[in-house]
Design a protein around this motif. Sequence first.
Motif, mmCIF file in Angstrom:
data_model
loop_
_atom_site.group_PDB
_atom_site.id
_atom_site.type_symbol
_atom_site.label_atom_id
_atom_site.label_comp_id
_atom_site.label_asym_id
_atom_site.label_seq_id
_atom_site.Cartn_x
_atom_site.Cartn_y
_atom_site.Cartn_z
ATOM 1 N N GLN A 131 47.540 36.921 54.469
ATOM 2 C CA GLN A 131 48.578 38.035 54.096
ATOM 3 C C GLN A 131 49.741 38.198 54.611
ATOM 4 N N ARG A 132 50.601 38.810 53.848
ATOM 5 C CA ARG A 132 51.721 39.333 54.232
ATOM 6 C C ARG A 132 51.744 39.925 55.676
ATOM 7 N N GLY A 133 52.822 39.608 56.625
ATOM 8 C CA GLY A 133 52.807 40.076 57.859
ATOM 9 C C GLY A 133 51.548 39.777 58.938
ATOM 10 N N HIS A 134 50.883 38.655 58.411
ATOM 11 C CA HIS A 134 49.658 38.250 59.284
ATOM 12 C C HIS A 134 49.800 36.515 59.263
ATOM 13 N N ARG A 186 48.653 48.641 50.383
ATOM 14 C CA ARG A 186 47.575 48.052 50.037
ATOM 15 C C ARG A 186 47.995 47.562 48.590
ATOM 16 N N SER A 187 48.458 48.342 47.734
ATOM 17 C CA SER A 187 49.018 48.031 46.446
ATOM 18 C C SER A 187 49.880 46.943 46.309
ATOM 19 N N THR A 188 50.664 46.854 47.353
ATOM 20 C CA THR A 188 51.599 45.661 47.261
ATOM 21 C C THR A 188 51.192 44.343 47.604
ATOM 22 N N MET A 189 50.231 44.490 48.623
ATOM 23 C CA MET A 189 49.373 43.068 48.852
ATOM 24 C C MET A 189 48.488 42.958 47.549
ATOM 25 N N ALA A 190 48.059 43.928 47.036
ATOM 26 C CA ALA A 190 47.298 43.357 45.705
ATOM 27 C C ALA A 190 48.123 42.816 44.739
ATOM 28 N N GLU A 191 49.461 42.985 44.786
ATOM 29 C CA GLU A 191 50.340 42.354 43.861
ATOM 30 C C GLU A 191 50.393 40.904 44.221
ATOM 31 N N GLY A 231 36.745 39.344 50.192
ATOM 32 C CA GLY A 231 37.535 40.102 51.251
ATOM 33 C C GLY A 231 36.923 41.032 52.142
ATOM 34 N N HIS A 232 37.470 41.254 53.367
ATOM 35 C CA HIS A 232 36.792 41.863 54.557
ATOM 36 C C HIS A 232 37.860 43.132 54.619
ATOM 37 N N SER A 233 37.376 44.256 54.882
ATOM 38 C CA SER A 233 37.967 45.342 55.245
ATOM 39 C C SER A 233 39.349 45.695 54.395
ATOM 40 N N MET A 234 40.472 45.399 55.153
ATOM 41 C CA MET A 234 41.887 45.572 54.362
ATOM 42 C C MET A 234 41.743 44.641 53.323
ATOM 43 N N GLY A 235 41.343 43.390 53.560
ATOM 44 C CA GLY A 235 41.311 42.400 52.425
ATOM 45 C C GLY A 235 40.486 42.751 51.215
ATOM 46 N N ALA A 236 39.406 43.397 51.743
ATOM 47 C CA ALA A 236 38.556 43.739 50.724
ATOM 48 C C ALA A 236 39.044 44.879 49.575
ATOM 49 N N VAL A 295 42.279 45.305 49.215
ATOM 50 C CA VAL A 295 43.185 44.482 48.282
ATOM 51 C C VAL A 295 42.476 43.634 47.275
ATOM 52 N N VAL A 296 41.430 43.282 47.259
ATOM 53 C CA VAL A 296 40.847 42.460 46.455
ATOM 54 C C VAL A 296 40.283 43.209 45.106
ATOM 55 N N LEU A 297 39.668 44.487 45.565
ATOM 56 C CA LEU A 297 39.260 45.591 44.554
ATOM 57 C C LEU A 297 40.572 46.096 43.845
ATOM 58 N N LEU A 298 41.370 46.473 44.198
ATOM 59 C CA LEU A 298 42.799 46.609 43.734
ATOM 60 C C LEU A 298 43.304 45.659 42.666
ATOM 61 N N ALA A 299 43.305 44.436 43.116
ATOM 62 C CA ALA A 299 43.901 43.392 42.290
ATOM 63 C C ALA A 299 42.824 43.229 41.351
ATOM 64 N N ALA A 300 41.511 43.085 41.420
ATOM 65 C CA ALA A 300 40.736 42.877 40.490
ATOM 66 C C ALA A 300 40.712 43.951 39.273
ATOM 67 N N ALA A 301 40.733 44.849 39.777
ATOM 68 C CA ALA A 301 40.976 46.308 38.863
ATOM 69 C C ALA A 301 42.181 45.883 37.851
ATOM 70 N N ARG A 302 43.191 45.501 38.456
ATOM 71 C CA ARG A 302 44.614 45.201 37.634
ATOM 72 C C ARG A 302 44.441 44.167 36.685
ATOM 73 N N ARG A 303 43.926 43.018 37.295
ATOM 74 C CA ARG A 303 43.855 41.852 36.514
ATOM 75 C C ARG A 303 42.452 41.076 36.496
#
Length: 277
Positions: free
Chosen positions: A62-65, A76-81, A99-104, A106-114
């Motif tokens: 993910q960005r920055g990693h 996190r919303s930016t990473m979801a996008e 997704g784990h921790s931060m990644g999880a 991100v996954v929840l936010l992204a899956a809710a949107r799309r």
Amino acid sequence: MDEFPDGSRWAEVRGLRLHYRVVGRPGGTPLVMLHGLLGHAREWDPAVAELAVTHQVWVLDQRGHGLSDWAGDYARSTMAEDLIAWLEAVGLDRPVVIGHSMGATVVLLAAARRPDLFGRLVIADTAPKTADGQLQAWLREYLQELGAASHGTVAEALALRSGGPRARPDLVRRSVEQSLVRGDDGRYRWRFDARGLVGSLDSVDPAVLWDAIDAISCPVLLLRGEHSLELSPELSGEMARRLGDARLGTIAGAGHDLALENPEGVARAVLDYLAGD
């Protein structure tokens, strides 16, 4: 970390160059894996090795990693996008996304949107809650320290990233070695944007994450470490109830940092979940 590990690919996503790896058997339902804060794609190698026997596994920095670009925004919303745009860019058809921790988060936010982009989710050890104030303060100081640090040896770096009491020393050392880059002065520095990531620590209101959980429509496997202080049995039960089509799983002997404590257990839980269907 090797500059170009096996299976390395890059995608231009929202003005950033994101690195990811593709390993394993093509065909069937692909699996996507997202790491947590200060993690990287390679820290999940022991899990990927087991998953890749029967699936093709796509592991994203993910960005920055890892080997991906740094950025000015780590909400996190930016990473979801980012995740949404990356899934569209690489053309995966409704993968299982882990997704784990931060990644999880991100996954929840992204899956809710799309929801159309996701087949199933595996959400590992994250919770919609506000971190304790003392923990937040410690994390901010720790990230600032990592951002300013340079090390003459890997052993010096290990002193700052030694892992928790349940972390396996071999996995910690491997993850740290893969997280370092040597500068022109011969000293090691961290690949992740520690200073920039300070601003991401409180970037998701728990209410927003609960709203995302309520909006998830696909099946979910919800995993927690047996000894996790991040996700309690009570909270995981409430998350499962509100997710609807959810199953609960526990990773034996692990706390929160599953990639360094029992990655093989995560792989087995995922494979058992998919085989059950």
